[in-house]
Design a protein around this motif. Structure first.
Motif, PDB file in Angstrom:
ATOM      1  N   SER A   1     102.440  79.422  72.380  1.00 20.13           N
ATOM      2  CA  SER A   1     102.010  80.514  73.261  1.00 20.13           C
ATOM      3  C   SER A   1     100.491  80.615  73.317  1.00 20.13           C
ATOM      4  CB  SER A   1     102.616  81.840  72.804  1.00 20.13           C
ATOM      5  OG  SER A   1     102.122  82.200  71.518  1.00 20.13           O
ATOM      6  N   LEU A   2      99.809  80.214  72.262  1.00 21.34           N
ATOM      7  CA  LEU A   2      98.344  80.183  72.270  1.00 21.34           C
ATOM      8  C   LEU A   2      97.820  78.976  73.038  1.00 21.34           C
ATOM      9  CD1 LEU A   2      97.324  81.080  68.611  1.00 21.34           C
ATOM     10  CD2 LEU A   2      97.122  82.504  70.644  1.00 21.34           C
ATOM     11  N   TYR A   3      98.503  77.855  72.924  1.00 21.44           N
ATOM     12  CA  TYR A   3      98.032  76.604  73.515  1.00 21.44           C
ATOM     13  C   TYR A   3      98.350  76.474  74.997  1.00 21.44           C
ATOM     14  CZ  TYR A   3      97.538  75.080  68.644  1.00 21.44           C
ATOM     15  OH  TYR A   3      97.180  74.972  67.329  1.00 21.44           O
ATOM     16  N   ALA A   4      99.191  77.323  75.533  1.00 21.75           N
ATOM     17  CA  ALA A   4      99.618  77.205  76.929  1.00 21.75           C
ATOM     18  C   ALA A   4      98.447  77.332  77.897  1.00 21.75           C
ATOM     19  CB  ALA A   4     100.677  78.256  77.245  1.00 21.75           C
ATOM     20  N   ILE A   5      97.453  78.110  77.548  1.00 24.95           N
ATOM     21  CA  ILE A   5      96.334  78.344  78.458  1.00 24.95           C
ATOM     22  C   ILE A   5      95.410  77.130  78.575  1.00 24.95           C
ATOM     23  CG2 ILE A   5      94.794  79.355  76.742  1.00 24.95           C
ATOM     24  CD1 ILE A   5      95.251  80.481  80.400  1.00 24.95           C
ATOM     25  N   ILE A   6      95.413  76.242  77.598  1.00 23.62           N
ATOM     26  CA  ILE A   6      94.466  75.117  77.603  1.00 23.62           C
ATOM     27  C   ILE A   6      94.708  74.177  78.778  1.00 23.62           C
ATOM     28  CG2 ILE A   6      93.535  73.180  76.285  1.00 23.62           C
ATOM     29  CD1 ILE A   6      94.229  74.817  73.739  1.00 23.62           C
TER      30      ILE A   6
ATOM     31  N   THR B   1      95.131  90.138  69.165  1.00 22.09           N
ATOM     32  CA  THR B   1      93.697  89.911  69.229  1.00 22.09           C
ATOM     33  C   THR B   1      93.378  88.430  69.423  1.00 22.09           C
ATOM     34  OG1 THR B   1      93.276  91.840  67.839  1.00 22.09           O
ATOM     35  CG2 THR B   1      91.523  90.213  67.985  1.00 22.09           C
ATOM     36  N   SER B   2      93.999  87.576  68.634  1.00 20.95           N
ATOM     37  CA  SER B   2      93.716  86.141  68.759  1.00 20.95           C
ATOM     38  C   SER B   2      94.186  85.598  70.102  1.00 20.95           C
ATOM     39  CB  SER B   2      94.336  85.359  67.599  1.00 20.95           C
ATOM     40  OG  SER B   2      95.743  85.450  67.627  1.00 20.95           O
ATOM     41  N   THR B   3      95.315  86.065  70.595  1.00 20.79           N
ATOM     42  CA  THR B   3      95.816  85.614  71.897  1.00 20.79           C
ATOM     43  C   THR B   3      94.865  86.033  73.015  1.00 20.79           C
ATOM     44  OG1 THR B   3      98.099  85.734  71.117  1.00 20.79           O
ATOM     45  CG2 THR B   3      97.759  85.715  73.506  1.00 20.79           C
ATOM     46  N   LEU B   4      94.458  87.292  73.005  1.00 19.74           N
ATOM     47  CA  LEU B   4      93.545  87.773  74.044  1.00 19.74           C
ATOM     48  C   LEU B   4      92.215  87.033  73.998  1.00 19.74           C
ATOM     49  CD1 LEU B   4      94.228  91.612  73.833  1.00 19.74           C
ATOM     50  CD2 LEU B   4      94.897  90.063  75.674  1.00 19.74           C
ATOM     51  N   PHE B   5      91.725  86.762  72.800  1.00 13.09           N
ATOM     52  CA  PHE B   5      90.454  86.061  72.650  1.00 13.09           C
ATOM     53  C   PHE B   5      90.539  84.638  73.201  1.00 13.09           C
ATOM     54  CE2 PHE B   5      87.434  83.567  70.001  1.00 13.09           C
ATOM     55  CZ  PHE B   5      86.267  84.167  70.424  1.00 13.09           C
ATOM     56  N   ILE B   6      91.564  83.915  72.824  1.00 14.52           N
ATOM     57  CA  ILE B   6      91.719  82.527  73.269  1.00 14.52           C
ATOM     58  C   ILE B   6      91.927  82.458  74.782  1.00 14.52           C
ATOM     59  CG2 ILE B   6      93.259  80.524  73.141  1.00 14.52           C
ATOM     60  CD1 ILE B   6      93.547  81.241  70.111  1.00 14.52           C
ATOM     61  N   TYR B   7      92.758  83.342  75.322  1.00 12.69           N
ATOM     62  CA  TYR B   7      92.984  83.347  76.759  1.00 12.69           C
ATOM     63  C   TYR B   7      91.703  83.711  77.511  1.00 12.69           C
ATOM     64  CZ  TYR B   7      97.972  82.402  76.824  1.00 12.69           C
ATOM     65  OH  TYR B   7      99.190  81.792  76.732  1.00 12.69           O
ATOM     66  N   ALA B   8      90.935  84.666  76.989  1.00 10.57           N
ATOM     67  CA  ALA B   8      89.672  85.055  77.632  1.00 10.57           C
ATOM     68  C   ALA B   8      88.691  83.890  77.656  1.00 10.57           C
ATOM     69  CB  ALA B   8      89.052  86.262  76.927  1.00 10.57           C
ATOM     70  N   ILE B   9      88.641  83.127  76.580  1.00  6.94           N
ATOM     71  CA  ILE B   9      87.728  81.981  76.532  1.00  6.94           C
ATOM     72  C   ILE B   9      88.073  80.969  77.624  1.00  6.94           C
ATOM     73  CG2 ILE B   9      87.137  79.916  75.193  1.00  6.94           C
ATOM     74  CD1 ILE B   9      87.287  81.698  72.689  1.00  6.94           C
ATOM     75  N   PHE B  10      89.332  80.598  77.727  1.00  7.78           N
ATOM     76  CA  PHE B  10      89.699  79.547  78.667  1.00  7.78           C
ATOM     77  C   PHE B  10      89.738  80.033  80.120  1.00  7.78           C
ATOM     78  CE2 PHE B  10      90.958  77.562  74.695  1.00  7.78           C
ATOM     79  CZ  PHE B  10      90.420  76.306  74.874  1.00  7.78           C
TER      80      PHE B  10
ATOM     81  N   PHE C   1     105.466  74.089  69.445  1.00 10.62           N
ATOM     82  CA  PHE C   1     106.802  74.653  69.290  1.00 10.62           C
ATOM     83  C   PHE C   1     107.367  74.420  67.893  1.00 10.62           C
ATOM     84  CE2 PHE C   1     106.603  74.455  73.937  1.00 10.62           C
ATOM     85  CZ  PHE C   1     107.007  75.754  74.234  1.00 10.62           C
ATOM     86  N   GLY C   2     106.666  73.619  67.081  1.00 10.72           N
ATOM     87  CA  GLY C   2     107.111  73.371  65.711  1.00 10.72           C
ATOM     88  C   GLY C   2     106.481  74.314  64.699  1.00 10.72           C
ATOM     89  N   SER C   3     105.500  75.101  65.119  1.00 13.98           N
ATOM     90  CA  SER C   3     104.835  76.066  64.236  1.00 13.98           C
ATOM     91  C   SER C   3     104.988  77.455  64.823  1.00 13.98           C
ATOM     92  CB  SER C   3     103.338  75.747  64.121  1.00 13.98           C
ATOM     93  OG  SER C   3     103.142  74.455  63.612  1.00 13.98           O
ATOM     94  N   PHE C   4     105.039  78.435  63.927  1.00 13.14           N
ATOM     95  CA  PHE C   4     105.299  79.799  64.378  1.00 13.14           C
ATOM     96  C   PHE C   4     104.246  80.755  63.845  1.00 13.14           C
ATOM     97  CE2 PHE C   4     109.208  77.432  64.326  1.00 13.14           C
ATOM     98  CZ  PHE C   4     109.706  77.666  65.580  1.00 13.14           C
ATOM     99  N   ARG C   5     103.973  81.775  64.638  1.00 13.71           N
ATOM    100  CA  ARG C   5     102.997  82.795  64.267  1.00 13.71           C
ATOM    101  C   ARG C   5     103.690  83.893  63.484  1.00 13.71           C
ATOM    102  NH1 ARG C   5      99.918  84.482  69.498  1.00 13.71           N
ATOM    103  NH2 ARG C   5      98.481  85.271  67.955  1.00 13.71           N
ATOM    104  N   LEU C   6     102.957  84.426  62.535  1.00 12.65           N
ATOM    105  CA  LEU C   6     103.501  85.524  61.728  1.00 12.65           C
ATOM    106  C   LEU C   6     102.756  86.797  62.078  1.00 12.65           C
ATOM    107  CD1 LEU C   6     103.857  83.737  58.306  1.00 12.65           C
ATOM    108  CD2 LEU C   6     105.647  84.252  59.952  1.00 12.65           C
TER     109      LEU C   6
ATOM    110  N   TRP D   1     100.756  93.024  63.664  1.00 16.22           N
ATOM    111  CA  TRP D   1     100.911  92.328  64.929  1.00 16.22           C
ATOM    112  C   TRP D   1      99.638  92.379  65.780  1.00 16.22           C
ATOM    113  CZ3 TRP D   1     100.264  95.366  69.204  1.00 16.22           C
ATOM    114  CH2 TRP D   1     100.442  96.742  69.040  1.00 16.22           C
ATOM    115  N   LEU D   2      98.734  93.313  65.480  1.00 19.59           N
ATOM    116  CA  LEU D   2      97.484  93.398  66.243  1.00 19.59           C
ATOM    117  C   LEU D   2      96.629  92.136  66.086  1.00 19.59           C
ATOM    118  CD1 LEU D   2      96.289  97.091  65.929  1.00 19.59           C
ATOM    119  CD2 LEU D   2      96.755  95.815  68.017  1.00 19.59           C
TER     120      LEU D   2
END
Length: 167
Positions: free
Chosen positions: A116-121, A37-46, A103-108, A32-33
């Motif tokens: 949840s990743l795209y919400a910040i854009i 990690t990817s969520t924090l990175f993407i949110y930090a960028i935007f 909402f049609g694709s899910f993270r593993l 799950w890390l």
């Protein structure tokens, strides 16, 4: 607030990368890390992009505009802000479309929607647009020409009058 948030996101990103490396090295990886990690990175960028826009540090062609004065500078500053507004509009429009499709694709392994990743854009686009409009309004009211703050490391300049006044 945005700078603090961006710093916290970057710190969290660094911490999660370190924890991921440590857990993999000891043979007990926490899968799950990678999601964190990817969520924090993407949110930090935007969030960082919005903060940098607010501070005129990003998406801003300073070399061109700072070399000009008067009417040409005002025209270039307005064009730059309009370009930034165009980018903000694209972030809002296409970011929101990606968010809805997410909402049609899910993270593993968590199974959370990739939205949840795209919400910040689009949120970043809204902030960038607001900051560009703010800069445009303030620039048209007060002028775009802002002198650089004095260098703190430079020796103070003593005028001849000040030198004569010293004992």
């Amino acid at each position: 607030t945005l700078m603090v948030l961006c710093g916290a996101l970057c710190f969290g990103f660094s911490l999660s990368v370190t924890a991921d490396i440590v857990t993999r090295t000891i043979g007990h990886p926490w899968l799950w890390l990678q999601e964190v990690t990817s969520t924090l990175f993407i949110y930090a960028i935007f969030i960082g992009t919005a903060a940098a826009t607010r501070r005129n540090d990003h998406l801003y062609l300073t070399a061109i505009s700072e070399a000009m004065h008067g009417a040409p500078r005002i025209i270039v500053e307005i064009i730059i802000r309009l370009i930034v507004l165009g980018v903000a509009f694209c972030l809002i429009r296409y970011g929101y479309q990606n968010y809805l499709r997410g909402f049609g694709s899910f993270r593993l392994p968590s199974g959370t929607p990739i939205a949840s990743l795209y919400a910040i854009i689009p949120l970043s686009g809204i902030l960038i647009g607001l900051f560009a409009v703010e800069q445009l309004v303030n620039g048209l009211r007060n002028g775009f020409d802002h002198p650089e703050p004095p260098d703190e490391d430079a020796a103070p300049v003593v005028t001849e009058t000040q030198a004569r006044a010293q004992p």
